[in-house]
Design a protein around this motif. Structure first.
Motif, PDB file in Angstrom:
ATOM      1  N   LEU A  20     -23.148  10.748 -37.548  1.00  0.00           N
ATOM      2  CA  LEU A  20     -22.259   9.614 -37.768  1.00  0.00           C
ATOM      3  C   LEU A  20     -22.394   8.972 -39.150  1.00  0.00           C
ATOM      4  N   VAL A  28     -14.435  11.370 -37.395  1.00  0.00           N
ATOM      5  CA  VAL A  28     -14.784  10.854 -36.066  1.00  0.00           C
ATOM      6  C   VAL A  28     -13.592  11.010 -35.125  1.00  0.00           C
ATOM      7  N   ASP A  36     -16.692  13.494 -26.091  1.00  0.00           N
ATOM      8  CA  ASP A  36     -16.884  12.037 -25.971  1.00  0.00           C
ATOM      9  C   ASP A  36     -18.358  11.701 -25.800  1.00  0.00           C
ATOM     10  N   VAL A  38     -22.393  11.176 -27.086  1.00  0.00           N
ATOM     11  CA  VAL A  38     -23.210  10.638 -28.180  1.00  0.00           C
ATOM     12  C   VAL A  38     -24.682  10.789 -27.829  1.00  0.00           C
ATOM     13  N   ALA A  77     -25.964   9.235 -33.453  1.00  0.00           N
ATOM     14  CA  ALA A  77     -25.698   7.857 -33.892  1.00  0.00           C
ATOM     15  C   ALA A  77     -26.964   7.001 -33.893  1.00  0.00           C
ATOM     16  N   THR A 109     -24.366  -1.375 -29.733  1.00  0.00           N
ATOM     17  CA  THR A 109     -23.976  -0.092 -30.324  1.00  0.00           C
ATOM     18  C   THR A 109     -23.115   0.702 -29.350  1.00  0.00           C
ATOM     19  N   SER A 112     -19.718  -0.773 -28.906  1.00  0.00           N
ATOM     20  CA  SER A 112     -18.861  -0.460 -30.054  1.00  0.00           C
ATOM     21  C   SER A 112     -18.277   0.941 -29.928  1.00  0.00           C
ATOM     22  N   LEU A 113     -19.116   1.898 -29.588  1.00  0.00           N
ATOM     23  CA  LEU A 113     -18.657   3.287 -29.503  1.00  0.00           C
ATOM     24  C   LEU A 113     -17.718   3.507 -28.323  1.00  0.00           C
ATOM     25  N   HIS A 116     -14.148   3.019 -29.213  1.00  0.00           N
ATOM     26  CA  HIS A 116     -13.522   4.108 -29.964  1.00  0.00           C
ATOM     27  C   HIS A 116     -13.211   5.318 -29.086  1.00  0.00           C
ATOM     28  N   PHE A 118     -15.741   6.882 -26.876  1.00  0.00           N
ATOM     29  CA  PHE A 118     -16.919   7.612 -26.400  1.00  0.00           C
ATOM     30  C   PHE A 118     -17.281   7.135 -24.995  1.00  0.00           C
TER      31      PHE A 118
END
Length: 287
Positions: A20, A28, A36, A38, A77, A109, A112-113, A116, A118
């Motif tokens: 990342l 991304v 999807d 992480v 990440a 964290t 946040s992901l 998007h 994930f």
């Protein structure tokens, strides 16, 4: 550009796929069309004696995650260098954070992901002192968000091939031959093996009596030994690092016995196991 101009003379880094911090927004977005998932390494900034860097746990964790991400589509990440390390604070440079801080940073964290797109998270604890924090964090993600999280060590266990069995000769843990071997493979330029020194541990008497059983991996002895060992000076347990070892190595094998071959074998077994887990998870969630 001026003939005299030059780029940063310290810059040595190359772009790594699925990492990342190196990725652009379009990269991304493209990644999300394929996966999807992480992986987040949770490390530490703490003393590792005179032969390994303070960032050992963080760097080794990140490098292992990068290698996994070259085999399978999983986003790497990392977001926090330091971890929970109160028992190392007598050694210059060590940093310790509260469990609450570590959990909050990683929860924000993940949140946040999730925004998007994930949906699946593997939490890789690369520092023993973060074990309980990682377990709690996985549970909190599952309880409080739309995502699904798993603990890396639990996830890969069914797929992890056994290492070649060798009879243990002595207690060998923090900054010992195992961690040094892995570091020789994962971050070779940062290992100063010539500076490694063996140590003689000073343990509370009842813990000293447990050591032979701990070396044999006897479950109850190991459980109790680790529950009491490596704890902050303020607890009064007499097991902070400086109270047990002046070199910072928690073990009595000479770290110079570490080998690159052992580090390579350990790393490749973990990459293989995690790749197989990812394949199985993808198979199970396939619609």
């Amino acid at each position: 550009m001026s003939a005299k101009a030059q780029t940063n003379p310290l810059w040595k880094e190359s772009k790594v796929k699925n990492y990342l911090p190196h990725m652009t927004v379009p990269e991304v977005e493209t990644f999300l069309t394929k996966s999807d998932m992480v992986i987040i390494p949770i490390g530490a900034l703490e003393q590792h004696s005179s032969h390994l860097p303070i960032g050992t746990d963080f760097i080794n964790g990140v490098e292992l995650c990068k290698l996994i991400a070259q085999e399978r589509d999983i986003l790497v990440a990392p977001v926090l260098l330091a971890g929970q390390s109160p028992y190392h604070m007598a050694f210059a440079g060590s940093i310790t954070l509260s469990a609450e801080t570590i959990v909050r940073v990683h929860m924000e964290t993940v949140e946040s992901l999730i925004k998007h797109g994930f949906k699946r998270f593997v939490l890789m604890n690369s520092h023993g002192g973060n074990t309980a924090v990682t377990t709690f964090l996985v549970d909190q993600i599952n309880q409080k968000t739309s995502a699904v999280a798993v603990d890396y060590s639990v996830a890969i266990k069914p797929f992890l091939e056994a290492a070649e069995k060798k009879e243990a000769k002595a207690l060998d843990r923090h900054a010992g031959t195992g961690e040094t071997s892995n570091s020789m493979y994962l971050m070779p330029s940062l290992v100063q093996l010539e500076k490694a020194t063996a140590t003689k541990l000073t343990l509370p008497e009842h813990l000293e009596k447990m050591v032979p059983d701990v070396i044999k991996e006897e479950p109850t002895a190991k459980l109790l030994f680790l529950a009491e060992g490596l704890k902050a000076e303020e607890t009064g347990k007499k097991t902070s690092t400086i109270e047990m070892t002046k070199t910072g190595v928690w073990g009595e094998l000479d770290p110079k016995e570490a080998t690159l071959e052992r580090g390579e074998d350990d790393t490749k077994r973990m990459i293989s196991a995690c790749s197989k887990f990812i394949d199985r998870w993808n198979e199970l969630v396939k619609i």
